[in-house]
Design an enzyme around this catalytic site. Structure first.
Site, PDB file in Angstrom:
ATOM      1  N   HIS A 182       0.832  -1.208   0.000  1.00 33.43           N
ATOM      2  CA  HIS A 182       0.000   0.000   0.000  1.00 33.43           C
ATOM      3  C   HIS A 182       0.866   1.256   0.000  1.00 33.43           C
ATOM      4  O   HIS A 182       0.436   2.317   0.468  1.00 33.43           O
ATOM      5  CB  HIS A 182      -0.962   0.021   1.197  1.00 33.43           C
ATOM      6  CG  HIS A 182      -1.794  -1.210   1.319  1.00 33.43           C
ATOM      7  ND1 HIS A 182      -2.935  -1.411   0.575  1.00 33.43           N
ATOM      8  CD2 HIS A 182      -1.625  -2.331   2.062  1.00 33.43           C
ATOM      9  CE1 HIS A 182      -3.449  -2.595   0.870  1.00 33.43           C
ATOM     10  NE2 HIS A 182      -2.671  -3.175   1.775  1.00 33.43           N
ATOM     11  N   SER A 306      16.933  15.746 -20.623  1.00 27.46           N
ATOM     12  CA  SER A 306      15.887  16.763 -20.659  1.00 27.46           C
ATOM     13  C   SER A 306      16.390  17.918 -21.512  1.00 27.46           C
ATOM     14  O   SER A 306      17.580  18.241 -21.500  1.00 27.46           O
ATOM     15  CB  SER A 306      15.573  17.261 -19.244  1.00 27.46           C
ATOM     16  OG  SER A 306      14.823  18.455 -19.292  1.00 27.46           O
TER      17      SER A 306
END
Length: 466
Positions: A182, A306
């Site tokens: 979780h 990038s």
């Protein structure tokens, strides 16, 4: 459009920049293995193979007196048509098709042209496409396509990917890693065991993909051998059909309408979708692990991460893989749902769908290649992995309360819940809790020595065994 071509100094035919599909444009170099199988050229060639093999089968059948056994010279000529089939041959078939508006009949006429100078074959040229409906040829051609795609492209690509995963599973079998259930810190595992989990899932699906029977039929316009049974009533056409399909390496389907019902294709695509879903799950997990620095990526000096942020090494391979898996599964799902449905004995809605199998497989292959590329760049970040484990001693609460249960201490789960739930516990705090427990001294000593990095169960063994 004319201005574009003039400005570029190229024609539509000789530049991939004008391709609509990225498979034939940006990624065309990566599709070389699939192009000979799923292209229009590939479909035509497989049709030629089926037509010629059918003629050869008829010639081998003693009851068909009008089709005598072929001489070695005739057999060699037929073999050469297949072996030497070229782009020019495919273009000739397309030229014939443009005049008669029928793609399968064009193949029949093409073969008749090719054997026109051989008197032996010319004498039996009306036995080319004898008793066949177009779908007799098409279904077997697509069966051969799937056979080639599975053996030459899909299985090799997936086994290559598995080999990379297996190397990581073995190399990092003992490297402890904080698990996250979780998204929260949880019982530790090892890096290798997490790769082993993916391998085990893929192996099961690969076994199913390998064993799917590729079906075929050769039984006429409505699946009942009508024309064949009328013309040669003494011949066992069912057995001959079965043998013919088997000789092509396919499995005979005795019950069909005009078309083979494509159920096996739906089965094939369903397995492929499950493989792709497993890999999508893997891509997303690795992407997340890179984001939290469990993994580093090898960088290459000439690469740009990038356009504006020079520091970045983006997980683009896993992202590309995920995107292509999504496209592949969208197409595969449509084909698996649509292809088994045909109105009455035959409708044509399957035809255009079948022509897109190569598109779906192409995107899947791209995804496997990108995933492999990403895997090759992965490096576990030992410093971060160790630090994460050391910061979460509370995950040993599971071990402690389970030992307390063995020795029947009062409310072990509830004690640990009150002590650790929602809290970050350090080593000293947890050890103080252990010291106050009424456990045998040797057991208490073992718990005091336990660290999150040691608490990995059989993970190393499981990873090494895969």
């Amino acid at each position: 459009m004319r201005e574009i071509k003039e400005n570029l100094g190229v024609t539509m035919e000789n530049t991939t920049l004008m391709a609509i599909s990225p498979l034939d444009g940006r990624y065309q170099e990566k599709m070389s293995g699939l192009r000979a199988i799923f292209s229009e050229y590939g479909l035509i060639k497989f049709r030629v193979i089926v037509e010629i093999r059918w003629l050869e089968m008829l010639a081998e059948h003693a009851q068909l007196q009008e089709v005598p056994s072929l001489s070695s010279h005739a057999k060699h000529l037929l073999k050469s048509i297949i072996d030497n089939f070229s782009i020019q041959d495919a273009l000739r078939v397309k030229h014939i098709e443009s005049g008669i508006n029928h793609d399968v009949k064009a193949v029949e006429y093409f073969i008749k042209e090719k054997i026109g100078s051989n008197e032996e074959l010319l004498a039996i040229n009306e036995f080319i496409h004898f008793g066949c409906t177009s779908e007799d040829i098409n279904n077997l051609a697509y069966g051969l396509m799937m056979q080639a795609a599975r053996n030459q492209c899909l299985l090799p690509s997936l086994h290559d990917l598995l080999a990379r995963l297996r190397r990581l599973a073995h190399d990092y079998a003992a490297l402890p890693m904080l698990a996250r259930t979780h998204g929260q810190p949880a019982t530790p595992t090892t890096v290798g065991k997490e790769f082993a989990n993916v391998i085990a899932r893929l192996q099961r699906q690969l076994e199913q993909l390998t064993n799917i029977q590729l079906m075929g039929k050769m039984n006429g316009a409505s699946g009942n051998y009508n024309a064949l049974a009328v013309t040669y009533p003494e011949t066992d056409w069912q057995n001959l059909s079965k043998n013919f399909v088997a000789q092509l390496g396919l499995v005979w389907n005795p019950y069909t309408t005009q078309i083979e019902p494509h159920d096996y294709l739906a089965e094939f695509f369903a397995v492929l979708m499950r493989i792709n879903t497993i890999l999508m799950d893997f891509n997303r997990d690795v992407w997340g692990y890179i984001a939290i620095n469990y993994f580093k990526q090898k960088s290459f000096a000439n690469e740009v991460g990038s356009s504006t942020m020079p520091h970045k090494v983006n997980p683009i391979d896993f992202e590309n893989s995920e995107g292509n898996l999504g496209i592949a599964n969208a197409l595969l799902n449509h084909m698996a749902c649509k292809l088994p449905i045909s109105r009455w004995q035959r409708d044509l809605s399957d035809s255009t769908v079948l022509r897109n199998i190569g598109v779906a497989v192409g995107h899947a292959i791209l995804a496997y290649q990108a995933c492999c590329k990403g895997i090759d760049k992965l490096e576990p970040n030992h410093v971060v992995l160790a630090a994460e484990l050391d910061q979460h001693y509370e995950i040993l609460a599971e071990a402690i309360q389970t030992v307390m249960r063995r020795y029947q201490l009062d409310q072990p789960y509830e004690q640990l819940k009150a002590f650790t739930r929602g809290k970050r516990i350090d080593k000293l705090t947890l050890q103080q809790f252990i010291k106050e427990l009424t456990l045998p001294d040797n057991v208490k000593a073992e718990l005091l020595a336990l660290t999150p990095a040691d608490y990995t169960g059989y993970a190393e063994e499981l990873a090494k065994r895969i």
